[in-house]
Write an enzyme that holds these catalytic residues in place. Structure first.
Site, PDB file in Angstrom:
ATOM      1  N   SER A 110       0.830  -1.195   0.000  1.00  0.00           N
ATOM      2  CA  SER A 110       0.000   0.000   0.000  1.00  0.00           C
ATOM      3  C   SER A 110       0.876   1.262   0.000  1.00  0.00           C
ATOM      4  CB  SER A 110      -0.945  -0.040   1.211  1.00  0.00           C
ATOM      5  OG  SER A 110      -1.921   0.962   1.133  1.00  0.00           O
ATOM      6  N   ASP A 174      -8.297  -5.142  -6.137  1.00  0.00           N
ATOM      7  CA  ASP A 174      -7.720  -4.174  -5.197  1.00  0.00           C
ATOM      8  C   ASP A 174      -7.851  -2.760  -5.767  1.00  0.00           C
ATOM      9  OD1 ASP A 174      -6.232  -2.689  -3.413  1.00  0.00           O
ATOM     10  OD2 ASP A 174      -4.463  -3.963  -3.502  1.00  0.00           O
ATOM     11  N   HIS A 267      -7.792  -5.206  -0.873  1.00  0.00           N
ATOM     12  CA  HIS A 267      -6.518  -4.541  -0.579  1.00  0.00           C
ATOM     13  C   HIS A 267      -5.859  -5.089   0.686  1.00  0.00           C
ATOM     14  CE1 HIS A 267      -3.477  -1.486  -0.731  1.00  0.00           C
ATOM     15  NE2 HIS A 267      -3.809  -0.990   0.452  1.00  0.00           N
TER      16      HIS A 267
END
Length: 304
Positions: A110, A174, A267
């Site tokens: 991320s 995602d 995610h």
């Protein structure tokens, strides 16, 4: 230090060589600083390199009034929160002094993935050739876009020049790797090799993940169907893959968010961990395929 550095770990790769892993942490749910970095879409220009996401650069250690000086002033060195880039760089330099065969890789999930890409970019802007020669690879998971087309071109060319492998892993729907938008307004671009995995953990080499800007009316129904499958899979996986793949109650409930926004639970770290454990041989040993072979296989459709 800015709180985005998770750890630096040294582990033996060979008897006469050490490997250092630099891992950047992603955004935590209640971390206001990290969220402010994520949503700050201002541009910052690295001279001769390109424009990059200003919020991510600040998370790495960009100083408002000074930019990216090669060395910190005495006053800046003694500030309450040391700046991540400089701390990591100096630790790596010290490691190189102690062992001239040491190598390192950079990774992150991320926001951490964004910082993992930007760290070598700042090294390049400072002409840190010795450290770049130490760098073996950049491996990111669920990484957002970090710069414009010019930045991507510069990074691709220079990572190749230093023989640094860069692999950007994307899981299924995602949302984060599809942000900020790649369009005529936002102008953010991905670069390098994308390792894309579907919800069955089957991998492909791609130039860009499918549905690159996420929001598309045509993809709404497939996303919903996939979200339902991921919920079913969360109950099935300990029986199909083993008990150590079991998902707890909270994670199972988290997956129900996918019925509204499929890209949110996709995610999560769990699926990226599963990708590493269950992914195809392509992911387990991507260095066995050269960049030229990757291009040829993409061009002729072998890996699509």
């Amino acid at each position: 230090m800015k709180r985005y550095l998770t750890y630096i770990v040294s582990c033996n790769k060979k008897e006469d060589s050490d490997m250092i892993v630099v891992a950047f942490r992603g955004t935590e749910t209640f971390d206001a600083d990290a969220w402010s970095s994520d949503v700050d879409l201002s541009w910052y220009e690295l001279p001769g390199i390109g424009k990059v996401h200003g919020g991510f650069m600040k998370a790495l250690g960009l100083q408002k009034s000074l930019g990216w000086p090669e060395e910190l002033t005495h006053r800046t060195k003694n500030q309450e929160q040391p700046l991540a880039y400089y701390v990591i760089r100096d630790m790596l330099k010290q490691a190189l002094k102690e062992n001239n065969k040491v190598k390192f890789i950079v990774t992150g999930h991320s926001l951490g993935g964004a910082l993992a890409v930007l760290f070598p970019a700042v090294l390049m802007s400072h002409n840190e050739v010795e450290l770049l020669d130490m760098l073996e690879g950049v491996y990111t998971f669920g990484q957002p876009r970090v710069g414009d087309k010019r930045f991507g071109k510069f990074m691709k060319e220079n990572l190749e020049n230093f023989d640094v492998k860069y692999y950007r892993t994307v899981y299924s729907n995602d949302l984060v790797p599809r942000l900020p938008y790649d369009d005529s307004t936002m102008m953010f671009k991905h670069f390098g090799t994308c390792l894309y995995f579907d919800s069955f953990y089957n991998g492909k080499i791609m130039e860009e993940e499918p549905n690159k800007n996420y929001f598309s009316p045509l993809s709404a129904l497939p996303k919903l169907i996939n979200a339902v499958w991921e919920i079913i899979r969360s109950f099935m996986i300990p029986y199909t893959r083993g008990e150590d793949y079991s998902e707890g109650f909270v994670l199972k409930m988290y997956r129900f968010i996918g019925l509204m926004i499929a890209g949110v639970p996709a995610h999560g770290l769990q699926d990226y961990v599963n990708v590493v454990r269950l992914g195809s041989d392509l992911y387990k040993d991507p260095r066995s395929i050269s960049d030229n072979e990757i291009k040829l296989m993409i061009d002729d459709g072998t890996l699509k």
